[in-house]
Design a protein around this motif. Structure first.
Motif, PDB file in Angstrom:
ATOM      1  N   TRP A  19      36.772  33.718  50.758  1.00  0.00           N
ATOM      2  CA  TRP A  19      36.186  32.426  50.376  1.00  0.00           C
ATOM      3  C   TRP A  19      37.103  31.645  49.440  1.00  0.00           C
ATOM      4  CZ3 TRP A  19      30.507  34.214  49.181  1.00  0.00           C
ATOM      5  CH2 TRP A  19      29.826  34.365  50.384  1.00  0.00           C
ATOM      6  N   LYS A  20      37.741  32.329  48.515  1.00  0.00           N
ATOM      7  CA  LYS A  20      38.664  31.641  47.599  1.00  0.00           C
ATOM      8  C   LYS A  20      39.734  30.896  48.392  1.00  0.00           C
ATOM      9  CE  LYS A  20      38.538  34.748  43.615  1.00  0.00           C
ATOM     10  NZ  LYS A  20      39.376  35.634  42.781  1.00  0.00           N
ATOM     11  N   ARG A  21      40.289  31.569  49.388  1.00  0.00           N
ATOM     12  CA  ARG A  21      41.324  30.938  50.226  1.00  0.00           C
ATOM     13  C   ARG A  21      40.741  29.829  51.083  1.00  0.00           C
ATOM     14  NH1 ARG A  21      43.478  36.345  51.191  1.00  0.00           N
ATOM     15  NH2 ARG A  21      42.107  36.364  52.970  1.00  0.00           N
ATOM     16  N   LYS A  22      39.650  30.137  51.759  1.00  0.00           N
ATOM     17  CA  LYS A  22      39.037  29.189  52.697  1.00  0.00           C
ATOM     18  C   LYS A  22      38.587  27.906  51.997  1.00  0.00           C
ATOM     19  CE  LYS A  22      34.982  28.888  55.715  1.00  0.00           C
ATOM     20  NZ  LYS A  22      33.803  29.624  56.198  1.00  0.00           N
ATOM     21  N   LEU A  23      37.994  28.051  50.820  1.00  0.00           N
ATOM     22  CA  LEU A  23      37.448  26.895  50.106  1.00  0.00           C
ATOM     23  C   LEU A  23      38.430  26.297  49.100  1.00  0.00           C
ATOM     24  CD1 LEU A  23      33.891  28.369  49.452  1.00  0.00           C
ATOM     25  CD2 LEU A  23      34.573  26.781  51.270  1.00  0.00           C
ATOM     26  N   SER A  24      39.600  26.921  48.962  1.00  0.00           N
ATOM     27  CA  SER A  24      40.625  26.464  48.002  1.00  0.00           C
ATOM     28  C   SER A  24      40.033  26.275  46.610  1.00  0.00           C
ATOM     29  CB  SER A  24      41.269  25.167  48.485  1.00  0.00           C
ATOM     30  OG  SER A  24      41.902  25.362  49.719  1.00  0.00           O
ATOM     31  N   MET A  25      39.413  27.325  46.119  1.00  0.00           N
ATOM     32  CA  MET A  25      38.753  27.243  44.815  1.00  0.00           C
ATOM     33  C   MET A  25      39.206  28.390  43.918  1.00  0.00           C
ATOM     34  SD  MET A  25      34.899  26.458  46.134  1.00  0.00           S
ATOM     35  CE  MET A  25      34.184  26.227  44.523  1.00  0.00           C
ATOM     36  N   ASP A  26      39.259  28.093  42.612  1.00  0.00           N
ATOM     37  CA  ASP A  26      39.511  29.125  41.617  1.00  0.00           C
ATOM     38  C   ASP A  26      38.155  29.709  41.229  1.00  0.00           C
ATOM     39  OD1 ASP A  26      40.570  30.785  39.653  1.00  0.00           O
ATOM     40  OD2 ASP A  26      40.498  29.208  38.144  1.00  0.00           O
ATOM     41  N   ILE A  27      37.878  30.895  41.713  1.00  0.00           N
ATOM     42  CA  ILE A  27      36.582  31.530  41.484  1.00  0.00           C
ATOM     43  C   ILE A  27      36.819  32.847  40.767  1.00  0.00           C
ATOM     44  CG2 ILE A  27      34.555  32.544  42.586  1.00  0.00           C
ATOM     45  CD1 ILE A  27      35.200  30.777  45.044  1.00  0.00           C
ATOM     46  N   LYS A  28      36.092  33.068  39.700  1.00  0.00           N
ATOM     47  CA  LYS A  28      36.112  34.364  39.021  1.00  0.00           C
ATOM     48  C   LYS A  28      34.981  35.196  39.613  1.00  0.00           C
ATOM     49  CE  LYS A  28      38.902  32.748  35.716  1.00  0.00           C
ATOM     50  NZ  LYS A  28      40.206  32.476  36.183  1.00  0.00           N
ATOM     51  N   VAL A  29      35.224  36.477  39.831  1.00  0.00           N
ATOM     52  CA  VAL A  29      34.209  37.355  40.407  1.00  0.00           C
ATOM     53  C   VAL A  29      34.019  38.559  39.501  1.00  0.00           C
ATOM     54  CG1 VAL A  29      33.546  38.728  42.415  1.00  0.00           C
ATOM     55  CG2 VAL A  29      34.894  36.639  42.733  1.00  0.00           C
ATOM     56  N   LEU A  30      32.759  38.834  39.174  1.00  0.00           N
ATOM     57  CA  LEU A  30      32.404  39.990  38.350  1.00  0.00           C
ATOM     58  C   LEU A  30      31.338  40.804  39.067  1.00  0.00           C
ATOM     59  CD1 LEU A  30      31.952  38.166  34.916  1.00  0.00           C
ATOM     60  CD2 LEU A  30      33.984  39.374  35.707  1.00  0.00           C
ATOM     61  N   PHE A  31      31.397  42.101  38.900  1.00  0.00           N
ATOM     62  CA  PHE A  31      30.360  42.989  39.402  1.00  0.00           C
ATOM     63  C   PHE A  31      29.765  43.690  38.187  1.00  0.00           C
ATOM     64  CE2 PHE A  31      33.465  42.651  42.861  1.00  0.00           C
ATOM     65  CZ  PHE A  31      32.645  42.118  43.841  1.00  0.00           C
ATOM     66  N   ILE A  32      28.458  43.562  38.013  1.00  0.00           N
ATOM     67  CA  ILE A  32      27.854  44.080  36.791  1.00  0.00           C
ATOM     68  C   ILE A  32      26.565  44.856  37.042  1.00  0.00           C
ATOM     69  CG2 ILE A  32      28.776  42.116  35.484  1.00  0.00           C
ATOM     70  CD1 ILE A  32      25.784  41.162  35.263  1.00  0.00           C
ATOM     71  N   SER A  33      26.227  45.629  36.025  1.00  0.00           N
ATOM     72  CA  SER A  33      24.901  46.223  35.909  1.00  0.00           C
ATOM     73  C   SER A  33      24.292  45.597  34.662  1.00  0.00           C
ATOM     74  CB  SER A  33      24.993  47.738  35.728  1.00  0.00           C
ATOM     75  OG  SER A  33      23.758  48.232  35.251  1.00  0.00           O
ATOM     76  N   CYS A  34      23.110  45.076  34.771  1.00  0.00           N
ATOM     77  CA  CYS A  34      22.461  44.454  33.617  1.00  0.00           C
ATOM     78  C   CYS A  34      22.082  45.477  32.554  1.00  0.00           C
ATOM     79  CB  CYS A  34      21.231  43.667  34.066  1.00  0.00           C
ATOM     80  SG  CYS A  34      21.672  42.260  35.089  1.00  0.00           S
ATOM     81  N   PHE A  35      22.182  46.753  32.894  1.00  0.00           N
ATOM     82  CA  PHE A  35      21.861  47.818  31.952  1.00  0.00           C
ATOM     83  C   PHE A  35      23.088  48.288  31.178  1.00  0.00           C
ATOM     84  CE2 PHE A  35      18.679  48.251  35.374  1.00  0.00           C
ATOM     85  CZ  PHE A  35      17.557  47.960  34.620  1.00  0.00           C
ATOM     86  N   ASP A  36      24.263  47.771  31.521  1.00  0.00           N
ATOM     87  CA  ASP A  36      25.510  48.189  30.890  1.00  0.00           C
ATOM     88  C   ASP A  36      25.982  47.099  29.925  1.00  0.00           C
ATOM     89  OD1 ASP A  36      28.118  48.897  30.206  1.00  0.00           O
ATOM     90  OD2 ASP A  36      28.573  49.688  32.194  1.00  0.00           O
ATOM     91  N   GLU A  37      25.942  47.399  28.653  1.00  0.00           N
ATOM     92  CA  GLU A  37      26.326  46.413  27.629  1.00  0.00           C
ATOM     93  C   GLU A  37      27.770  45.933  27.820  1.00  0.00           C
ATOM     94  OE1 GLU A  37      25.964  43.770  24.613  1.00  0.00           O
ATOM     95  OE2 GLU A  37      24.344  44.949  25.481  1.00  0.00           O
ATOM     96  N   LYS A  38      28.660  46.807  28.292  1.00  0.00           N
ATOM     97  CA  LYS A  38      30.051  46.403  28.527  1.00  0.00           C
ATOM     98  C   LYS A  38      30.123  45.317  29.592  1.00  0.00           C
ATOM     99  CE  LYS A  38      31.694  51.010  27.791  1.00  0.00           C
ATOM    100  NZ  LYS A  38      32.285  52.151  28.478  1.00  0.00           N
ATOM    101  N   ASP A  39      29.292  45.431  30.618  1.00  0.00           N
ATOM    102  CA  ASP A  39      29.275  44.420  31.678  1.00  0.00           C
ATOM    103  C   ASP A  39      28.760  43.084  31.160  1.00  0.00           C
ATOM    104  OD1 ASP A  39      30.329  46.177  33.523  1.00  0.00           O
ATOM    105  OD2 ASP A  39      28.426  46.575  34.531  1.00  0.00           O
ATOM    106  N   ILE A  40      27.742  43.123  30.314  1.00  0.00           N
ATOM    107  CA  ILE A  40      27.203  41.888  29.738  1.00  0.00           C
ATOM    108  C   ILE A  40      28.260  41.221  28.861  1.00  0.00           C
ATOM    109  CG2 ILE A  40      25.391  40.896  28.279  1.00  0.00           C
ATOM    110  CD1 ILE A  40      24.495  42.064  31.069  1.00  0.00           C
ATOM    111  N   LYS A  41      28.986  42.013  28.093  1.00  0.00           N
ATOM    112  CA  LYS A  41      30.064  41.471  27.257  1.00  0.00           C
ATOM    113  C   LYS A  41      31.165  40.861  28.122  1.00  0.00           C
ATOM    114  CE  LYS A  41      29.338  44.367  23.227  1.00  0.00           C
ATOM    115  NZ  LYS A  41      29.846  45.446  22.371  1.00  0.00           N
ATOM    116  N   LYS A  42      31.412  41.483  29.273  1.00  0.00           N
ATOM    117  CA  LYS A  42      32.424  40.966  30.200  1.00  0.00           C
ATOM    118  C   LYS A  42      32.019  39.575  30.705  1.00  0.00           C
ATOM    119  CE  LYS A  42      32.829  43.393  33.919  1.00  0.00           C
ATOM    120  NZ  LYS A  42      33.188  44.325  35.020  1.00  0.00           N
TER     121      LYS A  42
END
Length: 131
Positions: free
Chosen positions: A99-122
């Protein structure tokens, strides 16, 4: 959607943000354009285990077509779900790269668990870097 006003803040100061949770019902689609802004940071969330590609792509295109230089963070949630195997996450990452290539967009992607404080900080850190 989150809008942040850019002001210099000390570490102890807080900032104001506006959050809009757009309903997924198609009847509301025509109203979304009134809330899209060039100065916004867009958080597009989805459940990794139940990804709906067409809805995600709709939102990415909507933001791209309504703003000049969109700041988008795609957040895949439920990383801790048993269905989110490394293979599933790898497939989702490939889709995001496509999608980044197709739409020519700068997109940040994160994968998180809402139960993991490190992910929330990320997530917080990514928003601050984008803002």
């Amino acid at each position: 959607t989150m809008t942040i006003r850019k002001n210099k803040l000390s570490k102890k100061e807080k900032f104001k943000a506006l959050f809009y949770d757009f309903g997924g019902q198609e009847v509301f689609y025509p109203t979304h354009q009134f809330f899209l802004s060039d100065s916004a940071i867009y958080l597009v969330t989805f459940n990794i285990a139940a990804m709906n590609e067409s809805r995600l792509e709709y939102w990415l295109k909507k933001v791209r077509d309504s703003t000049q230089f969109p700041k988008i963070i795609i957040i895949g949630t439920h990383k801790d779900d048993k269905r989110c195997t490394p293979e599933v996450i790898e497939q989702v990452q490939k889709t995001m790269t496509r999608w980044k290539r197709k739409l020519s967009m700068d997109i940040k992607v994160l994968f998180i668990s809402c139960f993991d404080e490190k992910d929330i900080k990320k997530v917080k850190k990514t928003i601050k870097q984008y803002g």
